[in-house]
Design an enzyme around this catalytic site. Structure first.
Site, PDB file in Angstrom:
ATOM      1  N   GLY A   1       0.850  -1.188   0.000  1.00 34.72           N
ATOM      2  CA  GLY A   1       0.000   0.000   0.000  1.00 34.72           C
ATOM      3  C   GLY A   1       0.883   1.234   0.000  1.00 34.72           C
TER       4      GLY A   1
ATOM      5  N   CYS B   1       5.209  -6.249   1.813  1.00 38.62           N
ATOM      6  CA  CYS B   1       5.571  -4.831   1.789  1.00 38.62           C
ATOM      7  C   CYS B   1       4.844  -4.072   2.906  1.00 38.62           C
ATOM      8  CB  CYS B   1       5.291  -4.253   0.400  1.00 38.62           C
ATOM      9  SG  CYS B   1       6.141  -2.686   0.137  1.00 38.62           S
ATOM     10  N   TYR B   2       3.877  -3.215   2.572  1.00 41.07           N
ATOM     11  CA  TYR B   2       3.123  -2.524   3.624  1.00 41.07           C
ATOM     12  C   TYR B   2       2.521  -3.540   4.587  1.00 41.07           C
ATOM     13  CZ  TYR B   2      -0.390   0.448   5.882  1.00 41.07           C
ATOM     14  OH  TYR B   2      -1.145   1.128   6.808  1.00 41.07           O
TER      15      TYR B   2
ATOM     16  N   HIS C   1       8.216  -7.969  -3.316  1.00 41.26           N
ATOM     17  CA  HIS C   1       6.941  -8.341  -3.944  1.00 41.26           C
ATOM     18  C   HIS C   1       7.049  -9.698  -4.653  1.00 41.26           C
ATOM     19  CE1 HIS C   1       4.676  -4.639  -3.262  1.00 41.26           C
ATOM     20  NE2 HIS C   1       5.869  -4.060  -3.274  1.00 41.26           N
TER      21      HIS C   1
ATOM     22  N   GLU D   1       4.754 -11.337  -5.946  1.00 42.88           N
ATOM     23  CA  GLU D   1       3.738 -11.484  -6.999  1.00 42.88           C
ATOM     24  C   GLU D   1       4.226 -11.023  -8.368  1.00 42.88           C
ATOM     25  OE1 GLU D   1       3.773  -9.408  -4.518  1.00 42.88           O
ATOM     26  OE2 GLU D   1       2.851  -7.466  -4.941  1.00 42.88           O
TER      27      GLU D   1
ATOM     28  N   ASP E   1     -16.575 -12.653 -22.582  1.00 41.90           N
ATOM     29  CA  ASP E   1     -17.374 -12.795 -21.367  1.00 41.90           C
ATOM     30  C   ASP E   1     -18.816 -13.192 -21.670  1.00 41.90           C
ATOM     31  OD1 ASP E   1     -15.052 -11.895 -20.280  1.00 41.90           O
ATOM     32  OD2 ASP E   1     -15.742  -9.843 -19.979  1.00 41.90           O
TER      33      ASP E   1
ATOM     34  N   SER F   1     -19.961 -14.578 -24.321  1.00 42.81           N
ATOM     35  CA  SER F   1     -20.024 -15.889 -24.971  1.00 42.81           C
ATOM     36  C   SER F   1     -19.917 -17.017 -23.946  1.00 42.81           C
ATOM     37  CB  SER F   1     -18.897 -16.044 -25.993  1.00 42.81           C
ATOM     38  OG  SER F   1     -19.045 -15.103 -27.017  1.00 42.81           O
TER      39      SER F   1
ATOM     40  N   LYS G   1     -10.227 -12.719 -16.100  1.00 46.14           N
ATOM     41  CA  LYS G   1     -10.369 -12.964 -17.537  1.00 46.14           C
ATOM     42  C   LYS G   1      -9.760 -14.309 -17.970  1.00 46.14           C
ATOM     43  CE  LYS G   1     -11.705 -10.799 -21.318  1.00 46.14           C
ATOM     44  NZ  LYS G   1     -12.875  -9.915 -21.368  1.00 46.14           N
TER      45      LYS G   1
END
Ligand code: XMP
Length: 510
Positions: free
Chosen positions: A55, A82-83, A169, A171, A227, A229, A366
């Site tokens: 953050g 992190c934060y 991080h 990620e 989406d 479909s 997605k």
């Protein structure tokens, strides 16, 4: 439905969606929960682990995001990032200080691999750092399990209470073994089973839809995008002919796209209605050159058509929409919420009489929607479709729209897409398409002088479509595309490649 899940407690960091995706890639459901709602949500849903995100704040700043201290009493494993790490340190009696130097970027980091969080990893690795504050004094019960030159506590753990925290991080891809860290946290520490798969999800959701809908009727506006479909396919599997899909073909789609959509759904049990509204749209758009006016006309005309079709059907019980998880997040559940300015034409609650909304993809990112579509047997042409704006080619033909210009653009765009696919680049590029400019220039073809359109090619890499970089397509691919288009498509004699980033340019030209 009760599923094993991880809560990603959102403190406003920019990579929060990425954290949730990393967890889901390991087949564990992760949900993003704003820090203000964490305590209640945890009590209600009993996640198997918590991840505290990064953050922008300092933990000592007045009003800095915080969590209820009781969260640390629940016996639920925590991974602070992190934060999130600084918050764990502060909450449990450690000390966080401001460094005089910002540590940013790829950083050599030494790990204590006896920590279950780092099990099986190399001792020396590169991590991605982005911080000013750092943990100076560990809270009681913790030990240091990673360090860098500038950061004495790059990671800490209290194995007893299962609290782990990293300053870097994990990620982002720049952290070499980031995925192993998530895997270790999920499976070694939280004891996750890892049964979040799209096969399971599809099965469960189909059951859910059946029991919710009973013998009532559902209406879906099918745009042909990924989406809607996948949503159509899912509903069709669940309730067959109780589903009606209205596909408004406005004549502004890419080459063969309307037929592809029809082919995918024509033979299914549902009621599939394709409305050929090309002439209506083109008549309304005649003489219009301003992009925003084009958008407005198309939006309004779409509603008119849908309204007329809706009236024929009468009252429906449910209106289905292909809303996906990022839409849910972006409409404001978290601190880092950003509202999207563009929305694909989806459901139209204001013009259709319906009792309830049904959104079976609300929980999915997605890439998960695509996987689900594949699992359900939807064709690759639909599943891998790139984002396509609601107003379609109308905003890729500069200036006035005519059938002739649309045809030229369709052919050129199809060649560009073919060449990108042939070069194996489709997966790396976020969006790519051709734009027919309103500019004519002089050229020479054989012995003749020509005066024809300039076509622009646009290809961008992006993660969020808010910012984008132009794709470094190999010259050979650009060359083949350019040669093929000028040879195969009449009325184009010049091709340019757009090399602007967003901002300052947008992805579309209009
Ligand atoms: P821009 O051009 O704003 O586009 O950088 C960002 C993303 O939004 C899509 N886009 C639209 N989508 N209706 C839509 O549904 C629109 O009017 C519209 N305009 C742009 C664009 O294709 C890109 O993915």
């Amino acid at each position: 439905m009760s599923r094993e899940k991880i809560f990603v407690i959102d403190f406003g960091g920019q990579y929060n969606q990425l954290i949730a995706r990393r967890v889901r890639e390991e087949h564990v459901l992760a949900e993003i929960v704003p820090y203000q709602k964490a305590w209640k949500a945890i009590q209600k849903e009993k996640p198997i682990g918590l991840i505290f995100t990064g953050g922008p704040n300092s933990v000592y700043a007045p009003g800095a995001p915080d969590v209820a201290p009781e969260i640390f009493e629940l016996g639920i494993p925590i991974l602070g990032i992190c934060y999130g790490m600084q918050l764990v340190a502060k909450a449990l009696g450690g000390q966080v200080v401001e460094s005089n130097k910002r540590e940013f970027g790829k950083t050599e980091t030494s790990f204590d691999t006896s920590s279950p969080l780092f099990e099986g990893m190399d001792v020396e690795q590169i991590t991605w750092m982005s911080h000013v504050d750092f943990v100076k004094e560990l809270p009681q019960g913790f030990r240091t399990v990673a360090t860098t030159d500038n950061c004495p506590v790059a990671a800490m753990e209290d194995g007893e209470r299962k609290f782990y925290a990293v300053q870097f991080h994990p990620e982002v891809n720049h952290t070499e073994h980031g995925r192993d860290i998530f895997r270790n946290f999920l499976f070694n520490i939280c004891g996750a089973k890892g049964d979040w798969t799209m096969e399971n999800y599809g099965r469960e959701v189909i059951e859910d839809i059946r029991s919710k809908v009973g013998n009532r009727r559902v209406l879906l506006a099918l745009s042909g995008g990924v989406d809607s479909s996948v949503c159509a396919k899912l509903l069709s599997e669940a309730i067959g002919e109780q589903l009606t899909c209205i596909f408004v073909d406005q004549g502004l789609m890419r080459l063969n796209e309307g037929d592809e959509v029809e082919a995918a759904f024509r033979d299914s049990a549902m009621n599939f209605i394709r409305v050929d509204a090309k002439d209506r749209f083109l008549t309304k758009l005649k003489g219009v050159t301003d992009p925003e006016t084009k958008r407005k006309i198309i939006g309004e005309e779409f509603i008119r058509v849908f309204e007329e079709e809706g009236k024929k059907i009468g009252v429906v019980d449910f209106l289905a929409q292909g809303t996906i998880y990022p839409d849910v997040i972006e409409s404001g559940i978290g601190d880092a919420a950003v509202i999207k300015s563009h929305h694909n034409v989806g459901g139209l609650p204001s013009v259709v009489d319906f009792k309830e909304l049904i959104e079976p993809l609300r929980d999915l990112f997605k890439d998960e929607v695509r996987t689900l579509g594949r699992t359900l047997g939807l064709d690759d042409t639909l599943v891998d479709r790139q984002p396509f704006p609601g107003p379609g080619l109308a905003i890729r033909v500069m200036g006035e729209i005519t059938e002739e210009k649309l045809d030229i653009l369709r052919k050129a765009d199809a060649i560009f897409r073919e060449e990108i696919a042939k070069a194996g680049l489709a997966g790396d590029i976020g969006q790519y398409f051709a734009v027919l400019t309103d500019n004519k220039t002089v050229g020479v073809m054989g012995d003749f002088r020509t005066y024809d359109y300039t076509l622009a090619l646009r290809a961008v890499t992006t993660t969020d479509f808010m910012t984008a970089d132009w794709a470094r397509i190999p010259y050979e691919t650009l060359d083949t595309t350019s040669k093929r288009i000028v040879n195969e498509v009449e009325h184009i004699n010049r091709i340019v490649y757009d090399i602007t980033t967003k901002p300052p340019a947008t992805i579309e030209w209009e």
